[in-house]
Design a protein around this motif. Structure first.
Motif, mmCIF file in Angstrom:
data_model
loop_
_atom_site.group_PDB
_atom_site.id
_atom_site.type_symbol
_atom_site.label_atom_id
_atom_site.label_comp_id
_atom_site.label_asym_id
_atom_site.label_seq_id
_atom_site.Cartn_x
_atom_site.Cartn_y
_atom_site.Cartn_z
ATOM 1 N N GLY A 1 6.552 7.999 -2.064
ATOM 2 C CA GLY A 1 6.230 9.139 -1.193
ATOM 3 C C GLY A 1 6.286 8.788 0.279
ATOM 4 N N GLU A 2 5.966 7.530 0.603
ATOM 5 C CA GLU A 2 6.029 7.105 2.005
ATOM 6 C C GLU A 2 7.408 6.540 2.362
ATOM 7 O OE1 GLU A 2 3.034 6.023 0.345
ATOM 8 O OE2 GLU A 2 1.978 7.701 1.295
ATOM 9 N N LEU A 3 8.004 5.872 1.388
ATOM 10 C CA LEU A 3 9.168 5.038 1.729
ATOM 11 C C LEU A 3 10.522 5.711 1.494
ATOM 12 C CD1 LEU A 3 7.866 1.635 0.298
ATOM 13 C CD2 LEU A 3 7.832 2.417 2.646
ATOM 14 N N TRP A 4 10.539 6.962 0.986
ATOM 15 C CA TRP A 4 11.830 7.577 0.677
ATOM 16 C C TRP A 4 12.821 7.575 1.837
ATOM 17 C CZ3 TRP A 4 13.107 11.724 3.626
ATOM 18 C CH2 TRP A 4 12.059 12.435 4.221
ATOM 19 N N PRO A 5 12.384 7.651 3.117
ATOM 20 C CA PRO A 5 13.398 7.666 4.188
ATOM 21 C C PRO A 5 14.243 6.382 4.229
ATOM 22 C CG PRO A 5 11.271 8.410 5.040
ATOM 23 C CD PRO A 5 11.017 7.828 3.696
ATOM 24 N N VAL A 6 13.757 5.318 3.554
ATOM 25 C CA VAL A 6 14.548 4.087 3.501
ATOM 26 C C VAL A 6 15.928 4.375 2.895
ATOM 27 C CG1 VAL A 6 14.673 1.801 2.421
ATOM 28 C CG2 VAL A 6 12.541 2.569 3.431
ATOM 29 N N ILE B 1 18.190 5.443 5.547
ATOM 30 C CA ILE B 1 18.568 4.320 6.403
ATOM 31 C C ILE B 1 19.632 3.471 5.716
ATOM 32 C CG2 ILE B 1 17.703 2.245 7.528
ATOM 33 C CD1 ILE B 1 15.011 3.647 7.848
ATOM 34 N N PRO C 1 0.818 -1.223 0.000
ATOM 35 C CA PRO C 1 0.000 0.000 0.000
ATOM 36 C C PRO C 1 0.849 1.270 0.000
ATOM 37 C CG PRO C 1 -0.295 -1.263 2.038
ATOM 38 C CD PRO C 1 0.672 -2.013 1.207
ATOM 39 N N TYR C 2 2.156 1.142 0.107
ATOM 40 C CA TYR C 2 3.010 2.322 0.207
ATOM 41 C C TYR C 2 3.783 2.566 -1.082
ATOM 42 C CZ TYR C 2 1.987 1.286 5.013
ATOM 43 O OH TYR C 2 1.338 1.007 6.177
#
Lengths: 451, 69
Positions: free
Chosen positions: B41-46, B49, B37-38
């Motif tokens: 836009g949601e996962l860019w901080p990965v 990390i 569902p992501y």
């Protein structure tokens, strides 16, 4: 440079992981306020910085290498960059959270073309299940007398130019398909998919079961005589006058339910919640940053979040909570509440009270003489308990590193105060069978007589 | 960084894999929207990390035989 260029700084790596994890968590759980987390736990960054400097000195340094004794310029710059990114992130989230109120949508630069499509009405038998889904757009369901299911769709296609939007528009249409137990209303988004809003306005017979879902948009349902389940991601859910159970899953938006005869369950995350006049139980589970308002829940209200666990029986009055407070007034039954960092106010609770809090003040006021046990436990906060003058009870109150004030005095009540602790125990009134246990640390316990 | 081109110690070789790692991560994150569902836009901080993990690992890799600054 006087020092050798050090390779692979441990701290910059850890810093990136921490901030990456924070941003990721905030994206996946929008109710998480990373501003609060940073404001509270920023010293942890200093600690990690110090530890990594020590580690680099002993573990990862290669023989003969000399390193600058203090923090490096690069590390300071990265930390500043991350803090600026965090500020930007918080500002950006806050902006998009409020943007719809200012009439700004994420399609504001795009061109759009829209058309309306009215589907052939079909007859549905009572008790049918109507599934309604749109990936983006609002869903409005209202019941009317008769057996007809009518769907009117408003289709809006977006593109960077007018011609693109107009070319896309005819590719999108809404289909009504018959299923074993009812009908399914769902748009066909065309070969390119996405980039379109399909608002669905659905008129249903009274006696149907509704499953409605919008990927991005509001869902509103009214006057249905059957169970209703709603899933919203980026929009609000508004339900009114449902004769049956209500099941809502939310990710971002607000939820409001007024007048449901059955149980109301709300799961997920989001903003404001308002449940009014529920004939059954009301259960809220998840991270809603609130305010959350419950009014007139005939059976039991449950509210569970990472910080709070509340059970309030026969909540005929109201419950209201936001990030820093929780207020419950007028219940016919017991209240069991465990929370932290919230000021708690309870008023006129009809059953036993079992409350624990941390870092917040607790204020309990009863205008009727208590007949059920009262247990209030707090840490780093005050406890204030107000009871009618003619109450009778057996009390055991202890404040560690705090004080006790009592307007109730009597022969069989003994108040002991030392430099750091206060203790009040004994019984008051005649009989005094109702046990009251009050415990706090670093706070004052006050017992007042009701005016 | 200019001197690391000539150096073949373990740490300098590890340093050079960052580019490919970021490309792979970005590719996976853009694909994620079709399977989870992501989306990006949601996962860019990965990406942050992954770069952070790379940095941490790098500082534990020995650099014996390192040439240049």
């Amino acid at each position: 440079m006087a020092y050798r260029r050090a390779r692979g700084s441990l701290f910059t790596g850890i810093l990136l992981i921490i901030f990456g994890g924070l941003f990721l968590a905030a994206r996946l759980y929008p109710s998480l306020e990373i501003g609060h987390i940073l404001f509270r736990y920023w010293p942890v960054i200093l600690i990690i910085w110090g530890v990594t400097l020590l580690l680099e000195r002993t573990v990862t340094q290669r023989p003969g290498e000399v390193r600058a004794p203090g923090p490096r310029g690069g590390e300071v710059l990265l930390l500043l960059a991350m803090l600026i990114l965090a500020a930007g992130f918080i500002g950006w989230s806050a902006f998009w959270h409020r943007a719809p109120q200012w009439g700004i949508s994420s399609n504001w630069m795009r061109k759009s073309a829209s058309a309306s499509q009215e589907l052939q009405a079909v007859t549905v038998p009572a008790g049918s299940r109507i599934q309604i889904y749109t990936p983006a757009g609002d869903v409005t369901v209202h019941a009317a007398s008769g057996d007809d299911l009518r769907v009117v769709a408003k289709i809006t296609a977006y593109a960077w130019d007018d011609r693109g939007a107009e070319r896309k528009l005819p590719q999108i249409n809404v289909a009504l398909t018959q299923q074993a137990d009812g009908y399914k209303v769902q748009p066909n988004m065309g070969p390119q998919g996405g980039d379109a809003h399909v608002d669905l306005d659905v008129e249903v017979p009274m006696d149907v079961v509704i499953n409605a879902q919008s990927g991005s948009g509001d869902v509103s349902i009214s006057d249905v005589n059957g169970n209703v389940s709603v899933t919203t991601y980026n929009g609000d859910a508004e339900l009114h006058n449902i004769t049956g159970d209500v099941d809502i899953t939310s990710r971002h938006g607000d939820t409001s339910v007024t007048s449901a005869t059955g149980d109301v369950r709300l799961n997920g995350a989001g903003g404001e919640v308002e449940l009014t006049d529920v004939g059954g139980n009301a259960t809220i589970q998840g991270e809603f940053y609130g305010p959350i308002r419950l009014k007139n829940i005939e059976k039991t209200a449950h509210f569970t979040s990472s910080r709070t666990d509340l059970v309030a029986e026969q909540l005929t009055g109201h419950m209201e909570t936001d990030s820093g407070s929780i207020e419950i007034a007028d219940t016919g039954g017991a209240v069991k509440l465990a929370t932290r960092e919230k000021d708690v106010t309870l008023e006129n609770i009809g059953g036993r009270i079992d409350l624990s809090d941390k870092h917040g003040d607790v204020d309990v006021r009863l205008s009727q003489t208590p007949h059920n046990p009262i247990t209030l436990t707090n840490e780093s906060g005050d406890i204030t308990l107000t009871l009618p003058e003619d109450s009778s009870f057996t009390i055991n109150a202890a404040s560690h590193s705090g004080d006790i004030d009592s307007e109730f005095e009597g022969m069989s009540l003994s108040l002991q105060k030392t430099e750091h602790n206060g203790n009040l125990s004994g019984s008051y009134g005649n009989g005094g069978e109702v046990p009251i246990d009050l415990t706090t640390s670093y706070g004052t316990i006050s017992l007042h007589k009701a005016m | 960084m200019s001197s690391s081109r000539r150096c073949h110690c373990a740490r300098c070789r590890f340093r050079s894999i960052l580019g490919p790692i970021i490309l792979i991560t970005v590719g996976l994150l853009f694909l994620a929207q079709y399977y989870t569902p992501y989306g990006f836009g949601e996962l860019w901080p990965v990406i942050l990390i992954v770069v952070g993990l790379w940095k941490v690992l790098q500082s534990f890799i020995p650099c014996e035989g390192h040439v240049g600054g």
